[in-house]
Structures are given as structure tokens and as C-alpha cells.
Design a protein around this motif. Structure first.
Motif, PDB file in Angstrom:
ATOM      1  N   TYR A 132     -10.866 -14.955  25.347  1.00  0.00           N
ATOM      2  CA  TYR A 132      -9.805 -14.167  26.064  1.00  0.00           C
ATOM      3  C   TYR A 132     -10.265 -13.425  27.290  1.00  0.00           C
ATOM      4  CZ  TYR A 132      -6.400 -15.740  22.448  1.00  0.00           C
ATOM      5  OH  TYR A 132      -5.749 -16.428  21.453  1.00  0.00           O
ATOM      6  N   GLY A 167      -8.790 -29.431  24.658  1.00  0.00           N
ATOM      7  CA  GLY A 167      -8.917 -28.355  23.735  1.00  0.00           C
ATOM      8  C   GLY A 167      -7.937 -27.238  24.393  1.00  0.00           C
ATOM      9  N   ALA A 168      -7.227 -26.609  23.309  1.00  0.00           N
ATOM     10  CA  ALA A 168      -6.317 -25.426  23.734  1.00  0.00           C
ATOM     11  C   ALA A 168      -7.115 -24.343  24.699  1.00  0.00           C
ATOM     12  CB  ALA A 168      -6.078 -24.693  22.285  1.00  0.00           C
ATOM     13  N   LYS A 169      -8.432 -24.489  24.358  1.00  0.00           N
ATOM     14  CA  LYS A 169      -9.314 -23.401  25.519  1.00  0.00           C
ATOM     15  C   LYS A 169      -9.256 -23.651  26.832  1.00  0.00           C
ATOM     16  CE  LYS A 169     -13.413 -21.294  24.204  1.00  0.00           C
ATOM     17  NZ  LYS A 169     -14.741 -21.167  23.096  1.00  0.00           N
ATOM     18  N   ILE A 217      -2.143 -21.759  18.364  1.00  0.00           N
ATOM     19  CA  ILE A 217      -3.071 -22.671  17.805  1.00  0.00           C
ATOM     20  C   ILE A 217      -2.981 -22.787  16.069  1.00  0.00           C
ATOM     21  CG2 ILE A 217      -5.073 -21.380  18.121  1.00  0.00           C
ATOM     22  CD1 ILE A 217      -5.022 -25.169  19.048  1.00  0.00           C
ATOM     23  N   TYR A 218      -2.784 -21.707  15.581  1.00  0.00           N
ATOM     24  CA  TYR A 218      -2.759 -21.960  13.974  1.00  0.00           C
ATOM     25  C   TYR A 218      -1.236 -21.872  13.485  1.00  0.00           C
ATOM     26  CZ  TYR A 218      -7.567 -20.366  14.352  1.00  0.00           C
ATOM     27  OH  TYR A 218      -8.996 -20.114  14.864  1.00  0.00           O
ATOM     28  N   GLY A 272     -15.197 -21.523  11.975  1.00  0.00           N
ATOM     29  CA  GLY A 272     -13.978 -21.329  12.743  1.00  0.00           C
ATOM     30  C   GLY A 272     -13.177 -22.387  12.970  1.00  0.00           C
ATOM     31  N   TRP A 275      -9.456 -12.713  19.651  1.00  0.00           N
ATOM     32  CA  TRP A 275     -10.585 -13.800  19.950  1.00  0.00           C
ATOM     33  C   TRP A 275     -11.135 -13.492  21.393  1.00  0.00           C
ATOM     34  CZ3 TRP A 275      -9.865 -19.147  22.631  1.00  0.00           C
ATOM     35  CH2 TRP A 275     -10.925 -19.972  22.223  1.00  0.00           C
ATOM     36  N   LEU A 295      -5.640 -22.742  27.996  1.00  0.00           N
ATOM     37  CA  LEU A 295      -6.009 -21.316  28.299  1.00  0.00           C
ATOM     38  C   LEU A 295      -6.605 -20.766  29.477  1.00  0.00           C
ATOM     39  CD1 LEU A 295      -6.794 -20.153  24.691  1.00  0.00           C
ATOM     40  CD2 LEU A 295      -4.869 -19.251  25.958  1.00  0.00           C
ATOM     41  N   ARG A 333     -11.109 -32.462  20.867  1.00  0.00           N
ATOM     42  CA  ARG A 333     -10.659 -31.684  21.913  1.00  0.00           C
ATOM     43  C   ARG A 333      -9.522 -32.153  22.679  1.00  0.00           C
ATOM     44  NH1 ARG A 333     -11.586 -28.275  20.957  1.00  0.00           N
ATOM     45  NH2 ARG A 333     -12.197 -27.145  22.878  1.00  0.00           N
ATOM     46  N   ASP A 387      -0.536 -18.049  22.274  1.00  0.00           N
ATOM     47  CA  ASP A 387      -1.517 -19.063  21.655  1.00  0.00           C
ATOM     48  C   ASP A 387      -1.068 -18.991  20.136  1.00  0.00           C
ATOM     49  OD1 ASP A 387      -3.511 -20.139  20.506  1.00  0.00           O
ATOM     50  OD2 ASP A 387      -5.228 -18.908  21.317  1.00  0.00           O
ATOM     51  N   ASN A 397      -6.363 -15.138  15.030  1.00  0.00           N
ATOM     52  CA  ASN A 397      -7.788 -15.296  14.811  1.00  0.00           C
ATOM     53  C   ASN A 397      -8.497 -13.880  15.591  1.00  0.00           C
ATOM     54  OD1 ASN A 397     -10.643 -15.531  14.722  1.00  0.00           O
ATOM     55  ND2 ASN A 397     -10.628 -17.360  16.095  1.00  0.00           N
ATOM     56  N   ASN A 414      -1.590 -13.842  20.283  1.00  0.00           N
ATOM     57  CA  ASN A 414      -2.031 -14.978  19.400  1.00  0.00           C
ATOM     58  C   ASN A 414      -1.552 -14.938  17.909  1.00  0.00           C
ATOM     59  OD1 ASN A 414      -5.216 -15.721  17.877  1.00  0.00           O
ATOM     60  ND2 ASN A 414      -3.926 -16.860  18.128  1.00  0.00           N
ATOM     61  N   SER A 422      -6.265 -29.167  17.152  1.00  0.00           N
ATOM     62  CA  SER A 422      -7.617 -28.762  16.753  1.00  0.00           C
ATOM     63  C   SER A 422      -7.380 -28.347  15.204  1.00  0.00           C
ATOM     64  CB  SER A 422      -8.322 -27.708  17.367  1.00  0.00           C
ATOM     65  OG  SER A 422      -8.552 -28.166  18.871  1.00  0.00           O
ATOM     66  N   LYS A 423      -6.660 -27.172  14.920  1.00  0.00           N
ATOM     67  CA  LYS A 423      -6.538 -26.455  13.668  1.00  0.00           C
ATOM     68  C   LYS A 423      -5.627 -27.039  12.723  1.00  0.00           C
ATOM     69  CE  LYS A 423      -9.150 -23.409  16.044  1.00  0.00           C
ATOM     70  NZ  LYS A 423     -10.521 -23.010  15.846  1.00  0.00           N
TER      71      LYS A 423
HETATM   72  C1  LIG Z   1      -7.178 -18.261  18.799  1.00  0.00           C
HETATM   73  C2  LIG Z   1      -7.685 -19.300  19.206  1.00  0.00           C
HETATM   74  N1  LIG Z   1      -7.134 -20.011  20.218  1.00  0.00           N
HETATM   75  C3  LIG Z   1      -7.828 -21.043  20.946  1.00  0.00           C
HETATM   76  C4  LIG Z   1      -8.736 -21.800  20.185  1.00  0.00           C
HETATM   77  C5  LIG Z   1      -9.315 -22.993  20.703  1.00  0.00           C
HETATM   78  O1  LIG Z   1      -8.722 -24.205  20.255  1.00  0.00           O
HETATM   79  P1  LIG Z   1      -9.537 -25.506  20.903  1.00  0.00           P
HETATM   80  O2  LIG Z   1     -10.604 -25.832  19.857  1.00  0.00           O
HETATM   81  O3  LIG Z   1      -8.297 -26.477  20.654  1.00  0.00           O
HETATM   82  O4  LIG Z   1      -9.881 -25.372  22.177  1.00  0.00           O
HETATM   83  C6  LIG Z   1      -9.291 -21.025  19.164  1.00  0.00           C
HETATM   84  C7  LIG Z   1     -10.699 -21.714  18.396  1.00  0.00           C
HETATM   85  O5  LIG Z   1     -11.325 -21.140  17.781  1.00  0.00           O
HETATM   86  C8  LIG Z   1      -8.698 -20.112  18.773  1.00  0.00           C
HETATM   87  O6  LIG Z   1      -9.353 -19.102  17.558  1.00  0.00           O
END
Ligand SMILES: Cc1ncc(COP(=O)(O)O)c(C=O)c1O
Length: 396
Positions: free
Chosen positions: A126, A97-99, A203-204, A37, A123, A102, A244, A201, A173, A169, A235-236
Motif C-alpha cells: 500500500y 489481481g486485486a493489486k 480480499i480475505y 501469503g 500490507w 488497488l 491474476r 480492501d 493482512n 483492509n 485470489s484468496k
Molecule cells: C491485503 C491484500 N490485498 C491485496 C492482495 C493482492 O491480491 P491479488 O493477488 O489478487 O493481487 C494481497 C495479497 O497478498 C493482500 O494480502
């Protein structure tokens, strides 16, 4: 003695799979990983150099809870440059990190019993994040025939007075879907009319293909911007998953609440990584373009190979680095001790028989699909597709 909230969490379906993969690898077996991933590229050298510089310049201490002023200013510049959006540093939070962004936003806005709508496949984190706030995830299935596009009518049917947010998103993903501007706009207008938030979201965002670009929800109109919290990070886009650093932009009061929560739970994100992320945001366009070009080549190849296999159907995703072939055709088919009745059976079969690791769609609420990540070298993708084709031919 474990808390109810953690006991109620559904453990990651992919965890057991990762263990099997690790076990095979330990035995020296050449497993091709299509379960990955994160970009298989290295973080660009100019960013690494900046991190080294950060250590020597003393960027080794806490920063403000919501991130260093310099990085937040850079995030503002990014949104201005990419989407012509005006944010000030008070509207930005940098997280681990985006996580974490969130989690912060859900903790900041969701009260127990309030609902957050999530289009699926999604994903899976969530869902667990929403449950941790005491909120209720409302899962709404999107259609495979449309490439899992955003179906706003389906979402609208679930909006009620308990709806606090819709979490979207795009690029997605696991599906690789890139939502159309007109659909996001319809959803945004519903948010304005019914007074709920959109957590977008993105992130991609840099991994969108075929000449298209990401549609940033907040950029659609000033009214929608007021209702949107955008999640993003390095990240991506810059191959920096391990650094992070993620960030969120949105209404000042929401960002302030996220920052209050983050201050108590994390203090601040990693300081040298924040310093290096300024370089990522301001000076990495060439890298992003080269990575995107490579992903397009791999995507085109893998989709063509999959669709040429008997029984497999796979739509062409428009973004991210995942494909989601449908494997329903194989249900009830057998080879030796293997019987395929669901995507997990298919994952086990492909791992044992052809030594390729793919992820069950069930992990993303896609009951008849597997997720294949093409974040791997072209050479491995070719070899992996050959192996998969051979293994599928044996199922009768
Ligand atoms: C849809 C989605 N959002 C957020 C993230 C998390 O990103 P980060 O690694 O910056 O926490 C991922 C990571 O796989 C993801 O797939």
C-alpha cells in the motif's frame, strides 16, 4: 539512470528472507514455510475445467479494458447476493489481481501531495503504491491490545483538507483482525462528512471465523457506498492467486477513471482466467466452506501452541490465515552466535536453528511481532510448532 520514483521505493524486506529460504531448500534442507501469503489449497477442479473450456471456445482475445461484460455482470450479482448492494457493469472493473485494482484506484484519485491514511500494521505494498502516485502515506498505528482493531479516533486525528482517502483492509493482512461494523460505520460517516474516499480492501472476505461474516463497507449506507471503492478478487477466496483476477466496485466516475488508466497500461486482464472466474464466483461455495473449516482448525491449534510457549503472546485473529505473535520478551536473549534484538533477528534464528520460515513484523510495520501464516498442512504446522518451541527454549 534509474528513476527517482523507483529509487525511492523501499525494496521488499521479505525478499532477502526468501533468498535465504531458497538457498536452504536448494541444499535439500526441509524448511517449513510459514511465510506463505496464499492458500495452500489447489484451485477447485470445476474452475480449472472452465479455463480449459475457455481456450476451446475462443476466449483467448482481448476483452474490454475493464473486463468482460459476463464477469462484470457476475461481480454485480455477487455484491447483490452477498451484501444486497446494487451495482451495474459500469461500476465494476476487473483487473490483473486485486493489486492492480488497488494501483488503479490510487492512480485514479490521488494527486501529488494528497494524503492517504493507512492503519498499521499493514500490507506494505500500500505504502509504495501511494508513493508512486506522488501521494503521501499517513501511517496510523493500531493497538495490539485490541487485536489491532480499527481505532477510528486515532485516524480522525489525522484527517485534514489534504486527506483524499483512508485505505482499510479487513480481514487484515498481516494481523488477521476483522473490523467491527460500528467502527467501519464511524469511519464511513467521517468520509461522508469530510469528503474523502474509503478504499476497502476485502480480499480475505470469505475467510472470517467464529460464525462472523465480513462487514462490507459499502453496504453500511447509501451515503457511505458513494464514498467507497471496494477491492476484492478471486485470489484468496478460491485459491486462485496465480490466475491474476481481481476486481473493484465503486462510484461510476472513479471506476471509469480506473478503466482509462488500466486501458493504457494493461489493455485488459487475462481472458480465459476471466471466463473461469465466473465459475469461481457462481459455483464454489462448498469449496470455500471446506477451506474455511480447515483454516479454523489450524488457527485454533497454532494460537494455542504459541501461547503455551514461554515468552510468546498471541491474540486470536478473527480472519485471513495469519497470526502475529509478539516476541519482545526475547530481546537481548542469546543462543550461540545468535542475539535477538528485533523480529528480523528472530526470523533469522528460527530459520537457521529450527528450519522454519516466518516473516518479520517489520515488513508490515509491526515492530515487535513476527507473522506466521497457517496456510500449510496440519502435519507441517505441528512439526513447525515443535521446532519453534525447542528453539525458543534455547534462548537465554
Ligand atoms: C491485503 C491484500 N490485498 C491485496 C492482495 C493482492 O491480491 P491479488 O493477488 O489478487 O493481487 C494481497 C495479497 O497478498 C493482500 O494480502
Amino acid at each position: 539512470m534509474i528513476s527517482k520514483r523507483i529509487k525511492e521505493m523501499i525494496p521488499s524486506v521479505t525478499l532477502a528472507q526468501s533468498e535465504k529460504i531458497a538457498f536452504l531448500k536448494k541444499q535439500g534442507i526441509n524448511v517449513i514455510g510459514f511465510n506463505i501469503g496464499e492458500p495452500d489449497f489447489n484451485t477447485p477442479e470445476n474452475i480449472i475445467k472452465k479455463a480449459e473450456e475457455a481456450f476451446h471456445l475462443g476466449y483467448t482475445k482481448y476483452t474490454p479494458a475493464s473486463g468482460s461484460m459476463e464477469l462484470r455482470e457476475e461481480v454485480c450479482k455477487k455484491f447483490k447476493k452477498d451484501y444486497n448492494l446494487d451495482y451495474t457493469v459500469k461500476d465494476v472493473i476487473v483487473s490483473s489481481g486485486a493489486k492492480q485494482s488497488l494501483t488503479n484506484v490510487l492512480m485514479a484519485i490521488v494527486n501529488p501531495g494528497e494524503e492517504v491514511i493507512v492503519p498499521t500494521p499493514c500490507w506494505i505494498s500500500y505504502i509504495e503504491m501511494i508513493k508512486l502516485t506522488g501521494g503521501i502515506p499517513v501511517l496510523v498505528e493500531m493497538d495490539e491490545e485490541s487485536g489491532f482493531d480499527l481505532n477510528v479516533e486515532k485516524i480522525a486525528a489525522h484527517i485534514n483538507e489534504k486527506t483524499k482517502a483512508v485505505l482499510i483492509n479487513s480481514p487484515n493482512n498481516p494481523t488477521g483482525a476483522v473490523y467491527k461494523k460500528e467502527d467501519i460505520e464511524k469511519l464511513g460517516n467521517l468520509a461522508v462528512k469530510n469528503n474523502f474516499y474509503i478504499i476497502s480492501d476485502e480480499i480475505y472476505e470469505k475467510l472470517v471465523y467464529d460464525g462472523k461474516v465480513n462487514c462490507c463497507t459499502a453496504a453500511i449506507s447509501p451515503e457511505i457506498k458513494e464514498k467507497t471503492i471496494t477491492i476484492n478478487g478471486v485470489s484468496k477466496s478460491y485459491a486462485m492467486t496465480g490466475w491474476r483476477i481481481g476486481f473493484a466496485v465503486g462510484p461510476t466516475e472513479v471506476i471509469k477513471a480506473m478503466s482509462d488508466y488500466q486501458g493504457h497500461t494493461t489493455t485488459s486482464p487475462n481472458s480465459p482466467a476471466q471466463y473461469a472466474s465466473i465459475e469461481a464466483l457462481s459455483n464454489s461455495e462448498e469449496f470455500v466452506q471446506a477451506m474455511r473449516k480447515e483454516f479454523v482448525k489450524r488457527r485454533n491449534y497454532i494460537v494455542e501452541r504459541l501461547n503455551a510457549m514461554d515468552g510468546i503472546s498471541c491474540f486470536m485473529p478473527k480472519g485471513a490465515f495469519y497470526v502475529m505473535p509478539n516476541i519482545k520478551y526475547f530481546y537481548g536473549k542469546k543462543y550461540e552466535d545468535f542475539i535477538i534484538n528485533n523480529p528480523m533477528d528472530m526470523c533469522d534464528y528460527l530459520l537457521e536453528e529450527s528450519k522454519i520460515a516466518v516473516v518479520t513484523g517489520a515488513a508490515f510495520l509491526a515492530p515487535d511481532n513476527i507473522r506466521i501464516s497457517y496456510s500449510n498442512s496440519m502435519e507441517n504446522i505441528k512439526e513447525g510448532m515443535d521446532r519453534m518451541e525447542e528453539a525458543l527454549k534455547k534462548l537465554k
